[in-house]
Design an enzyme around this catalytic site. Sequence first.
Site, PDB file in Angstrom:
ATOM      1  N   HIS A 109      41.854  33.060   0.749  1.00  8.10           N
ATOM      2  CA  HIS A 109      40.880  34.126   0.492  1.00  8.10           C
ATOM      3  C   HIS A 109      41.559  35.488   0.481  1.00  8.10           C
ATOM      4  O   HIS A 109      41.300  36.318  -0.405  1.00  8.10           O
ATOM      5  CB  HIS A 109      39.784  34.091   1.557  1.00  8.10           C
ATOM      6  CG  HIS A 109      38.815  35.227   1.461  1.00  8.10           C
ATOM      7  ND1 HIS A 109      37.699  35.200   0.651  1.00  8.10           N
ATOM      8  CD2 HIS A 109      38.805  36.452   2.059  1.00  8.10           C
ATOM      9  CE1 HIS A 109      37.039  36.339   0.760  1.00  8.10           C
ATOM     10  NE2 HIS A 109      37.695  37.117   1.609  1.00  8.10           N
ATOM     11  N   GLU A 110      42.409  35.738   1.460  1.00  6.53           N
ATOM     12  CA  GLU A 110      43.103  37.031   1.510  1.00  6.53           C
ATOM     13  C   GLU A 110      44.026  37.200   0.306  1.00  6.53           C
ATOM     14  O   GLU A 110      44.165  38.310  -0.220  1.00  6.53           O
ATOM     15  CB  GLU A 110      43.889  37.166   2.822  1.00  6.53           C
ATOM     16  CG  GLU A 110      43.034  37.144   4.077  1.00  6.53           C
ATOM     17  CD  GLU A 110      41.881  38.124   4.030  1.00  6.53           C
ATOM     18  OE1 GLU A 110      42.041  39.217   3.439  1.00  6.53           O
ATOM     19  OE2 GLU A 110      40.806  37.806   4.580  1.00  6.53           O
ATOM     20  N   HIS A 113      42.234  38.513  -2.604  1.00  8.18           N
ATOM     21  CA  HIS A 113      42.159  39.983  -2.650  1.00  8.18           C
ATOM     22  C   HIS A 113      43.430  40.577  -3.263  1.00  8.18           C
ATOM     23  O   HIS A 113      43.367  41.575  -3.988  1.00  8.18           O
ATOM     24  CB  HIS A 113      41.962  40.552  -1.244  1.00  8.18           C
ATOM     25  CG  HIS A 113      40.585  40.347  -0.699  1.00  8.18           C
ATOM     26  ND1 HIS A 113      39.451  40.697  -1.402  1.00  8.18           N
ATOM     27  CD2 HIS A 113      40.160  39.837   0.483  1.00  8.18           C
ATOM     28  CE1 HIS A 113      38.381  40.402  -0.668  1.00  8.18           C
ATOM     29  NE2 HIS A 113      38.785  39.880   0.469  1.00  8.18           N
ATOM     30  N   HIS A 117      43.658  42.950  -6.582  1.00 13.80           N
ATOM     31  CA  HIS A 117      44.374  44.229  -6.612  1.00 13.80           C
ATOM     32  C   HIS A 117      45.358  44.265  -7.778  1.00 13.80           C
ATOM     33  O   HIS A 117      45.456  45.255  -8.506  1.00 13.80           O
ATOM     34  CB  HIS A 117      45.101  44.442  -5.292  1.00 13.80           C
ATOM     35  CG  HIS A 117      45.733  45.777  -5.154  1.00 13.80           C
ATOM     36  ND1 HIS A 117      46.869  46.001  -4.395  1.00 13.80           N
ATOM     37  CD2 HIS A 117      45.401  46.991  -5.683  1.00 13.80           C
ATOM     38  CE1 HIS A 117      47.190  47.282  -4.469  1.00 13.80           C
ATOM     39  NE2 HIS A 117      46.334  47.894  -5.230  1.00 13.80           N
TER      40      HIS A 117
END
Length: 239
Positions: A109-110, A113, A117
């Site tokens: 999940h991270e 991100h 980006h």
Amino acid sequence: MYLGGFGRGMYLMWDPTYILILAGVVLSMLASLKVKSTFSRYSTVRSASGMTGEQVAHRILSYAGISDVTVTHISGQLNDHYNPKTKVVALSDAVYGSNSVAAIAVAAHECGHVIQHAKAYKPLSIRTALVPVANFGSGASWFVILAGIIFSIPSLVTAGIVLFSAAVLFQIVTLPVEFNASGRALRILQETGILGHNEGRDAGKVLRAAALTYVAAAAASILQLLRLILLFGRNRNDG
């Protein structure tokens, strides 16, 4: 319109609109319990690949062609995050060195991100731009509203509500960012073979439970904003 005075101050203390705050608190508590119980359950389910959260993060970043992001360990529980300014994925104690399905889901999940980006995902850009405004708004709004009540200046109350609205907007924009990151994570976990079909299903349960915390936070903020609007509108009608 009259906003000040001891009597009105006491009335506000026991105002029935506090039920909106209570509803927000209950939602947040239930969401928190859900994510903790779900993470705890699947943190005992070891993945067939045996990869740790750290290894999964590096694997996903390499798969996505991203080489300028660092993966590091931080102390704490469920405080994993990606900092787009420093380009660091920070994984908590229960994720960094764990090879559980839950740990892999959070690490992926991270990295979702990170990919957002790298691809300039618009909602993420908007949320990042809103951070200073939301921080200022959430902190200053109550002082402005209180000053408006004490000095009976309606425009200050309105200004405080507008400031608080910035924090609410941040919570709302956060929702598509988090859901999109989870979607990206699950797709990549399947594409890379890091998790099998059943493991991917379990990882989805972990991420959906985590998403509930953001939904609850947004709902609580909206309810708080609604309460402020109701109080201000009622005071204006009483004036």
